[in-house]
Design an enzyme around this catalytic site. Structure first.
Site, PDB file in Angstrom:
ATOM      1  N   ASN A  18      -6.759  -3.093   8.377  1.00  0.00           N
ATOM      2  CA  ASN A  18      -8.186  -3.200   8.072  1.00  0.00           C
ATOM      3  C   ASN A  18      -8.918  -2.549   9.234  1.00  0.00           C
ATOM      4  OD1 ASN A  18     -10.922  -4.065   8.122  1.00  0.00           O
ATOM      5  ND2 ASN A  18     -10.443  -5.729   6.720  1.00  0.00           N
ATOM      6  N   GLU A  45     -11.519  -1.802   4.205  1.00  0.00           N
ATOM      7  CA  GLU A  45     -12.858  -1.693   4.813  1.00  0.00           C
ATOM      8  C   GLU A  45     -13.082  -0.300   5.407  1.00  0.00           C
ATOM      9  OE1 GLU A  45     -15.348  -5.055   6.107  1.00  0.00           O
ATOM     10  OE2 GLU A  45     -13.492  -5.871   6.911  1.00  0.00           O
ATOM     11  N   ASP A 158      -5.559  -7.000   3.322  1.00  0.00           N
ATOM     12  CA  ASP A 158      -6.337  -8.103   3.887  1.00  0.00           C
ATOM     13  C   ASP A 158      -6.593  -9.112   2.769  1.00  0.00           C
ATOM     14  OD1 ASP A 158      -8.168  -9.832   4.952  1.00  0.00           O
ATOM     15  OD2 ASP A 158      -9.585  -8.291   5.619  1.00  0.00           O
ATOM     16  N   ASN A 160      -7.658 -12.236   3.243  1.00  0.00           N
ATOM     17  CA  ASN A 160      -8.715 -13.188   3.606  1.00  0.00           C
ATOM     18  C   ASN A 160      -8.343 -14.628   3.258  1.00  0.00           C
ATOM     19  OD1 ASN A 160     -10.928 -12.046   5.071  1.00  0.00           O
ATOM     20  ND2 ASN A 160     -11.491 -10.857   3.257  1.00  0.00           N
ATOM     21  N   ASP A 229      -3.847 -10.915   7.180  1.00  0.00           N
ATOM     22  CA  ASP A 229      -3.331  -9.653   6.625  1.00  0.00           C
ATOM     23  C   ASP A 229      -1.858  -9.886   6.285  1.00  0.00           C
ATOM     24  OD1 ASP A 229      -5.650  -7.600   7.296  1.00  0.00           O
ATOM     25  OD2 ASP A 229      -5.405  -8.954   9.010  1.00  0.00           O
ATOM     26  N   ASP A 258     -11.390  -5.354  14.446  1.00  0.00           N
ATOM     27  CA  ASP A 258     -11.119  -6.771  14.722  1.00  0.00           C
ATOM     28  C   ASP A 258      -9.784  -7.212  14.104  1.00  0.00           C
ATOM     29  OD1 ASP A 258     -12.404  -6.380  12.289  1.00  0.00           O
ATOM     30  OD2 ASP A 258     -13.958  -7.896  12.629  1.00  0.00           O
ATOM     31  N   HIS A 259      -9.171  -6.355  13.297  1.00  0.00           N
ATOM     32  CA  HIS A 259      -7.825  -6.615  12.773  1.00  0.00           C
ATOM     33  C   HIS A 259      -6.806  -5.763  13.531  1.00  0.00           C
ATOM     34  CE1 HIS A 259      -8.997  -8.502   8.765  1.00  0.00           C
ATOM     35  NE2 HIS A 259     -10.139  -8.001   9.174  1.00  0.00           N
TER      36      HIS A 259
END
Length: 268
Positions: A18, A45, A158, A160, A229, A258-259
DNA sequence: ATGGCTTTAAAATAAAGA
């Protein structure tokens, strides 16, 4: 092919990343591709419309791609080294009104690969959480179709969803978050119970492995992360799983996503 | 205690992320 055992021992690596905006992240993305050389990279993303996708820059480092973009938000892509992914479908059935770019499926080197960006679902309860749960039902329906084809497949990206309390540094920190709700976890568990193998979970039964660290509150230096993930492998592919892991160091670089990337290695 | 970032789109803030 040449009569030696080399072919059967060869491996194939599929990764997910991501990137949190492919325009802002392009130098980091190319760096990661160059340094780790996955055979396939699924991105989430990308946050760009189709005509803003940096296909030429990726081709320069050896990757052909297909992508499903959207203005500002969401967006997924599948990259393959030295070959072009053969698109199978984009988007999930079950909601004609849904225009969010979150699902892309392709065949690469005899593998069926679905790249997903599952809805976040916050705040919960509310319409966004309802959309998340509906989306998970639609995903389950598609995964059942793929399973029925009995092809080696993986659904990677991802999700979530934090599957269990040992998949986060402190379960209390996100107790009210959509990522941790019993409904989210139950929907995840149904996917696994339908015969799909959580590669990273299988290889780390005690948990403690993170794939995401928030930009805020010093989450990265404090190692306040969690695992969202995932790679789910069909029975035909789970038998071929050799190794899997997180490219954690890339989270610590300048202007990082941030991933962190997650990868699985299977017998070719 | 509470910490408060990063992206996109677009022109200063707003929305979204998780």
């Amino acid at each position: 092919m040449n009569g030696t055992a080399a072919g059967s021992n060869a491996s194939f690596t599929i990764a997910t990343f991501n990137v949190n905006g492919i325009k802002a992240r392009l130098p980091r993305l190319i760096e990661w591709l160059d340094e780790t050389r996955p055979d396939v990279a699924c991105l989430q993303e990308i946050k760009t419309q189709d005509d803003g996708f940096p296909a030429a820059e990726l081709a320069e480092v050896g990757y052909q791609a297909i992508w499903h973009g959207q203005k500002s938000f969401n967006g997924v892509a599948i990259l393959a080294r030295g070959t072009t992914p053969v698109e199978v479908r984009r988007g999930l059935d079950g909601d004609a009104e849904d225009e969010q770019a979150r699902y892309l499926e392709a065949d690469v080197a005899g593998l069926r690969i679905a790249c997903i960006y599952l809805p976040n679902g916050n705040p919960q309860p509310g319409p966004k959480f309802a959309y998340k749960l509906r989306w998970m039902e639609r995903l389950a329906a598609r995964m059942a179709q793929i399973a029925a084809e009995e092809v080696p497949a993986l659904v990677i990206g991802d999700y979530n969803v934090v599957p269990a309390d040992h998949d986060i540094w402190d379960r209390r920190a996100l107790a009210d978050d959509a990522l941790m709700q019993p409904e989210s976890r139950a929907a995840w568990a149904r996917l696994c119970h339908a015969g799909w193998t959580d590669a990273l979970g299988l290889h780390n039964p005690r948990g403690g492995v993170w794939t995401y660290w928030d930009y805020q509150a010093g989450a990265w230096p404090r190692d306040h992360g969690f695992r969202i993930d995932h790679a789910l492998l069909s029975p035909e592919l789970a038998d071929r799983l050799q190794a899997c892991g997180v490219d954690k160091a890339f989270r610590g670089r300048e202007k990082a996503s941030d991933h962190a990337p997650v990868w699985v290695r299977v017998t070719r």
